[in-house]
Design a protein around this motif. Structure first.
Motif, PDB file in Angstrom:
ATOM      1  N   VAL A   1      -5.231 -12.119   0.389  1.00 29.30           N
ATOM      2  CA  VAL A   1      -5.416 -11.961  -1.052  1.00 29.30           C
ATOM      3  C   VAL A   1      -5.015 -10.546  -1.459  1.00 29.30           C
ATOM      4  N   ALA A   2      -4.601 -10.414  -2.729  1.00 34.18           N
ATOM      5  CA  ALA A   2      -4.305  -9.102  -3.296  1.00 34.18           C
ATOM      6  C   ALA A   2      -4.907  -9.048  -4.694  1.00 34.18           C
ATOM      7  N   ASP A   3      -5.532  -7.929  -5.008  1.00 33.81           N
ATOM      8  CA  ASP A   3      -6.135  -7.758  -6.326  1.00 33.81           C
ATOM      9  C   ASP A   3      -6.364  -6.270  -6.558  1.00 33.81           C
ATOM     10  N   ALA A   4      -6.261  -5.858  -7.815  1.00 39.25           N
ATOM     11  CA  ALA A   4      -6.479  -4.455  -8.144  1.00 39.25           C
ATOM     12  C   ALA A   4      -7.954  -4.073  -8.097  1.00 39.25           C
ATOM     13  N   TYR A   5      -8.834  -5.072  -8.088  1.00 37.68           N
ATOM     14  CA  TYR A   5     -10.277  -4.818  -7.960  1.00 37.68           C
ATOM     15  C   TYR A   5     -10.676  -4.933  -6.487  1.00 37.68           C
ATOM     16  N   ARG A   6     -11.173  -3.851  -5.900  1.00 37.70           N
ATOM     17  CA  ARG A   6     -11.524  -3.827  -4.485  1.00 37.70           C
ATOM     18  C   ARG A   6     -12.610  -4.848  -4.139  1.00 37.70           C
ATOM     19  N   ASP A   7     -13.649  -4.944  -4.979  1.00 39.17           N
ATOM     20  CA  ASP A   7     -14.747  -5.858  -4.649  1.00 39.17           C
ATOM     21  C   ASP A   7     -14.292  -7.306  -4.644  1.00 39.17           C
ATOM     22  N   ARG A   8     -13.422  -7.669  -5.575  1.00 42.27           N
ATOM     23  CA  ARG A   8     -12.908  -9.041  -5.629  1.00 42.27           C
ATOM     24  C   ARG A   8     -12.093  -9.377  -4.388  1.00 42.27           C
ATOM     25  N   ARG A   9     -11.147  -8.511  -4.069  1.00 40.89           N
ATOM     26  CA  ARG A   9     -10.258  -8.849  -2.958  1.00 40.89           C
ATOM     27  C   ARG A   9     -10.992  -8.873  -1.634  1.00 40.89           C
TER      28      ARG A   9
ATOM     29  N   VAL B   1       2.915 -18.062  -2.390  1.00 38.86           N
ATOM     30  CA  VAL B   1       1.900 -17.272  -3.068  1.00 38.86           C
ATOM     31  C   VAL B   1       1.404 -18.011  -4.301  1.00 38.86           C
ATOM     32  N   VAL B   2       0.166 -17.720  -4.657  1.00 38.67           N
ATOM     33  CA  VAL B   2      -0.430 -18.217  -5.894  1.00 38.67           C
ATOM     34  C   VAL B   2      -0.671 -17.002  -6.780  1.00 38.67           C
ATOM     35  N   ILE B   3      -0.051 -16.984  -7.961  1.00 45.24           N
ATOM     36  CA  ILE B   3      -0.108 -15.828  -8.845  1.00 45.24           C
ATOM     37  C   ILE B   3      -1.014 -16.141 -10.025  1.00 45.24           C
ATOM     38  N   ALA B   4      -2.163 -15.494 -10.072  1.00 50.36           N
ATOM     39  CA  ALA B   4      -3.143 -15.712 -11.140  1.00 50.36           C
ATOM     40  C   ALA B   4      -3.641 -14.371 -11.663  1.00 50.36           C
ATOM     41  N   THR B   5      -2.717 -13.473 -11.861  1.00 52.91           N
ATOM     42  CA  THR B   5      -2.978 -12.144 -12.392  1.00 52.91           C
ATOM     43  C   THR B   5      -3.085 -12.205 -13.913  1.00 52.91           C
ATOM     44  N   PRO B   6      -3.370 -11.085 -14.588  1.00 54.41           N
ATOM     45  CA  PRO B   6      -3.169 -11.046 -16.038  1.00 54.41           C
ATOM     46  C   PRO B   6      -1.722 -11.415 -16.381  1.00 54.41           C
ATOM     47  N   ASP B   7      -1.515 -11.930 -17.590  1.00 56.09           N
ATOM     48  CA  ASP B   7      -0.241 -12.555 -17.957  1.00 56.09           C
ATOM     49  C   ASP B   7       0.975 -11.653 -17.758  1.00 56.09           C
ATOM     50  N   HIS B   8       0.862 -10.362 -18.043  1.00 52.42           N
ATOM     51  CA  HIS B   8       2.034  -9.490 -18.010  1.00 52.42           C
ATOM     52  C   HIS B   8       2.595  -9.291 -16.610  1.00 52.42           C
ATOM     53  N   TRP B   9       1.829  -9.673 -15.590  1.00 47.84           N
ATOM     54  CA  TRP B   9       2.279  -9.552 -14.213  1.00 47.84           C
ATOM     55  C   TRP B   9       2.923 -10.848 -13.688  1.00 47.84           C
TER      56      TRP B   9
ATOM     57  N   LEU C   1     -11.740  -0.342  -9.386  1.00 40.53           N
ATOM     58  CA  LEU C   1     -10.497  -0.789 -10.014  1.00 40.53           C
ATOM     59  C   LEU C   1      -9.379   0.233  -9.848  1.00 40.53           C
ATOM     60  N   ASP C   2      -8.218  -0.228  -9.359  1.00 39.12           N
ATOM     61  CA  ASP C   2      -6.999   0.570  -9.356  1.00 39.12           C
ATOM     62  C   ASP C   2      -6.314   0.323 -10.697  1.00 39.12           C
ATOM     63  N   TYR C   3      -6.653   1.151 -11.682  1.00 36.91           N
ATOM     64  CA  TYR C   3      -6.200   0.916 -13.051  1.00 36.91           C
ATOM     65  C   TYR C   3      -4.683   1.064 -13.174  1.00 36.91           C
ATOM     66  N   GLU C   4      -4.100   1.983 -12.456  1.00 37.52           N
ATOM     67  CA  GLU C   4      -2.648   2.172 -12.471  1.00 37.52           C
ATOM     68  C   GLU C   4      -1.936   0.891 -12.036  1.00 37.52           C
ATOM     69  N   MET C   5      -2.420   0.272 -10.979  1.00 39.29           N
ATOM     70  CA  MET C   5      -1.821  -0.973 -10.502  1.00 39.29           C
ATOM     71  C   MET C   5      -2.090  -2.118 -11.468  1.00 39.29           C
ATOM     72  N   TRP C   6      -3.285  -2.170 -12.031  1.00 36.23           N
ATOM     73  CA  TRP C   6      -3.619  -3.255 -12.964  1.00 36.23           C
ATOM     74  C   TRP C   6      -2.698  -3.222 -14.173  1.00 36.23           C
ATOM     75  N   ILE C   7      -2.481  -2.029 -14.747  1.00 32.98           N
ATOM     76  CA  ILE C   7      -1.600  -1.882 -15.905  1.00 32.98           C
ATOM     77  C   ILE C   7      -0.153  -2.179 -15.528  1.00 32.98           C
ATOM     78  N   GLY C   8       0.303  -1.660 -14.395  1.00 29.50           N
ATOM     79  CA  GLY C   8       1.646  -1.954 -13.916  1.00 29.50           C
ATOM     80  C   GLY C   8       2.725  -1.689 -14.939  1.00 29.50           C
ATOM     81  N   PRO C   9       3.519  -2.720 -15.303  1.00 29.59           N
ATOM     82  CA  PRO C   9       4.655  -2.517 -16.211  1.00 29.59           C
ATOM     83  C   PRO C   9       4.279  -2.434 -17.689  1.00 29.59           C
ATOM     84  N   ALA C  10       3.014  -2.628 -18.018  1.00 29.83           N
ATOM     85  CA  ALA C  10       2.574  -2.555 -19.418  1.00 29.83           C
ATOM     86  C   ALA C  10       2.407  -1.097 -19.849  1.00 29.83           C
ATOM     87  N   PRO C  11       2.367  -0.827 -21.148  1.00 31.01           N
ATOM     88  CA  PRO C  11       2.143   0.547 -21.611  1.00 31.01           C
ATOM     89  C   PRO C  11       0.795   1.076 -21.127  1.00 31.01           C
TER      90      PRO C  11
END
Length: 410
Positions: free
Chosen positions: A61-69, A96-104, A198-208
Motif C-alpha cells: 500500500v502507498a498513502d501520504a498518511y503514515r497511520d493509514r498506510r 494497482v488500485v488507485i483511490a487517491t484524491p481526484d487530482h492524482w 501527513l506528508d502534505y507535500e506529497m498529498w498536494i502533488g501536482p495541485a497548487p
C-alpha cells in the motif's frame, strides 16, 4: 473519489489476510499481485474487497498518511510506502488500485501503465479533458488493462436496463434524464498545523500549494475543492453518466451542445459547481438533462422508459422488467463483481467491463458541463475531433498547469 456509500463487505479493519485464509485460496503462480495507492475511505473499502477477490493478492500500500498506510499494510501483511513511486518500481506487482484524491488519479495511472502495471482507477477520471485523453493514449499504447471504478456496471439490474435500451425495447430513444447527488458549500479557510502523520507535500502533488486547513485534505474537501476536482458533476456524476453511455451511443452521434446554470460558492473553502441544471443536445437529436438529486439514469423512448438507479430499476410499461431478451437482442458483459472482473481481464488479456475509452466519454461530459456553467455560454463539443468548437477561451479550460516538478509523462 472516496465514495459516501458504505461497502457491502463487512471485514473488520483488524482482520489480517492470513486469518481470512486467503493465502491458500489460489495457487501463488495464478495470483495477480496488487498494490493499493490511496487507502483512506474508499481506498480502504476497495482493499478489503480485493482481500476476498478470487485470484487477487494485495501485497503493498502507498498513502501520504503514515497511520493509514501502516495499518493497511499490517492488515495485508505487506509493505507500506509513503511515496507511491516506490510501489510502482516493484517488478513483483502486477496491478494497482488507485483511490487517491481526484487530482492524482490520472498522473498515477499514467505512471502505473508506463511501469507495466494494470490499473483499477476510482472515479472521476481526469482533472481535465487533456488528462483524460493522455491517459487513454498511454493505456492504448501499453496494452495494460484499465478498470474504471463505476461499480454499477457490475450490478445485474444496471446491465439489464442498458440492454433493454440498446435492444430497442423502449422504441426510439428521445430523452435521457441524469441525476446525481449535489455538492455543498463551506469548509474552513483558517490555516492550521499539518498533522505529523501527513506528508502534505506529497498529498498536494501536482495541485497548487495552499496553506493546510482542517477541511482541505478530508472529505468532502477532497472532492469539493476546484484545485483537486470539479466536484460531484464528475465525482458522483460518473456513475449515472457511465450508465448513460453504457445504454446508448448518443454522445458519439456528432457535435453536441452544453448549456446550463449552476452556483459556485463564494464563501468557505469549497468552490466546485453546485445546484447545476444542464441541458445537452446530442448530435442525433436526443436531449439529455443533468441535475442534482439522487442517482438515476432515465432513458425515455417512443414506446416507454427505463430508469436505472443504484438501488434498482423501474420501467414503463412494467412488462419490460420481466422481459427475457432473445439471442438477437443486445447482451452486455456480465460481471459478478467489479474487482473480480478486473482480475479476470488481466488473466485473460481481455478488456475489463469499464474500459478506458468509455471512462473518457463520460468524464468529458462532466467537464463540458463544468465549462458551460463557468463560462456562462453554450459550449459545443465535437466528439470526433475531440475539441471545443468555436470558443478559443473555453478551449483553454481543457487543460491546467501542474505544479513542478510533477508533469504528465506520456
Amino acid at each position: 473519489m472516496q465514495s459516501l456509500v458504505a461497502t457491502s463487505l463487512a471485514i473488520p479493519s483488524c482482520v489480517k489476510a492470513t486469518a481470512l485464509g486467503l493465502e491458500g485460496a489460489t495457487p501463488a503462480s495464478e495470483r495477480v499481485t496488487v498494490g493499493h495507492i490511496g487507502v483512506g475511505g474508499r481506498g480502504r473499502d476497495l482493499l478489503r474487497g480485493f482481500m476476498t477477490c478470487p485470484g487477487a493478492q494485495p501485497v503493498a500500500v502507498a498513502d501520504a498518511y503514515r497511520d493509514r498506510r501502516e495499518a493497511m499494510a499490517e492488515m495485508i501483511e505487506g509493505k507500506a510506502y509513503g511515496d507511491f513511486r516506490e510501489l510502482l518500481a516493484r517488478e513483483d506487482i502486477d496491478a494497482v488500485v488507485i483511490a487517491t484524491p481526484d487530482h492524482w488519479h490520472v498522473p498515477i495511472a499514467i505512471m502505473a501503465a508506463k511501469a507495466g502495471k494494470h490499473a483499477y482507477v476510482e472515479k472521476p477520471l481526469g482533472l481535465t479533458v487533456e488528462q483524460d485523453l493522455l491517459c487513454r493514449k498511454v493505456f492504448r499504447e501499453t496494452g495494460r488493462v484499465f478498470q474504471y471504478g463505476t461499480q454499477q456496471r457490475s450490478m445485474a439490474h444496471g446491465r439489464f436496463g442498458c440492454e433493454l435500451v440498446r435492444s430497442g425495447k423502449i422504441g426510439e430513444l428521445k430523452r435521457i434524464e441524469v441525476i446525481a447527488p449535489d455538492g455543498g458549500a463551506g469548509g474552513s479557510t483558517e490555516p492550521a498545523p499539518v498533522p505529523p502523520e501527513l506528508d502534505y507535500e506529497m498529498w498536494i502533488g501536482p495541485a497548487p500549494m495552499k496553506p493546510y486547513t482542517v477541511s482541505r485534505c478530508n472529505p468532502p474537501g477532497t472532492y469539493w475543492i476546484y484545485d483537486f476536482s470539479i466536484g460531484f458533476l464528475a465525482g458522483w456524476g460518473a456513475h449515472p453518466l457511465d450508465i448513460m453511455i453504457w445504454g446508448c451511443d448518443a454522445d458519439l452521434a456528432g457535435p453536441m451542445t452544453f448549456e446550463g446554470t449552476g452556483e459556485i460558492p463564494k464563501e468557505g473553502l469549497y468552490d466546485t459547481v453546485i445546484h447545476w441544471d444542464v441541458t445537452v443536445q446530442m448530435g442525433n437529436g436526443v436531449v439529455m438533462t443533468f441535475k442534482p438529486g439522487s442517482d438515476s439514469t432515465k432513458f425515455i423512448g417512443t414506446e416507454g422508459w427505463v430508469d436505472v438507479r443504484r438501488a434498482g430499476i423501474d420501467a414503463e410499461p412494467k412488462s419490460l422488467l420481466k422481459l427475457e431478451l432473445g439471442p438477437n437482442d443486445v447482451h452486455l458483459t456480465r460481471s459478478p463483481r467489479h474487482d473480480q472482473n478486473f482480475i479476470e481481464a488481466i488473466k485473460s488479456g481481455g478488456k475489463a467491463i469499464a474500459p478506458i475509452d468509455e471512462a473518457v466519454r463520460s468524464d468529458i461530459i462532466s467537464h463540458m458541463c463544468d465549462i458551460a456553467i463557468r463560462t456562462g455560454r453554450k459550449i459545443t463539443w465535437d466528439p470526433k475531433k475531440e475539441e471545443i468548437v468555436g470558443d478559443p477561451e473555453a478551449a483553454k479550460m481543457l487543460s491546467r498547469p501542474m505544479r513542478p516538478p510533477w508533469k504528465l509523462e506520456v
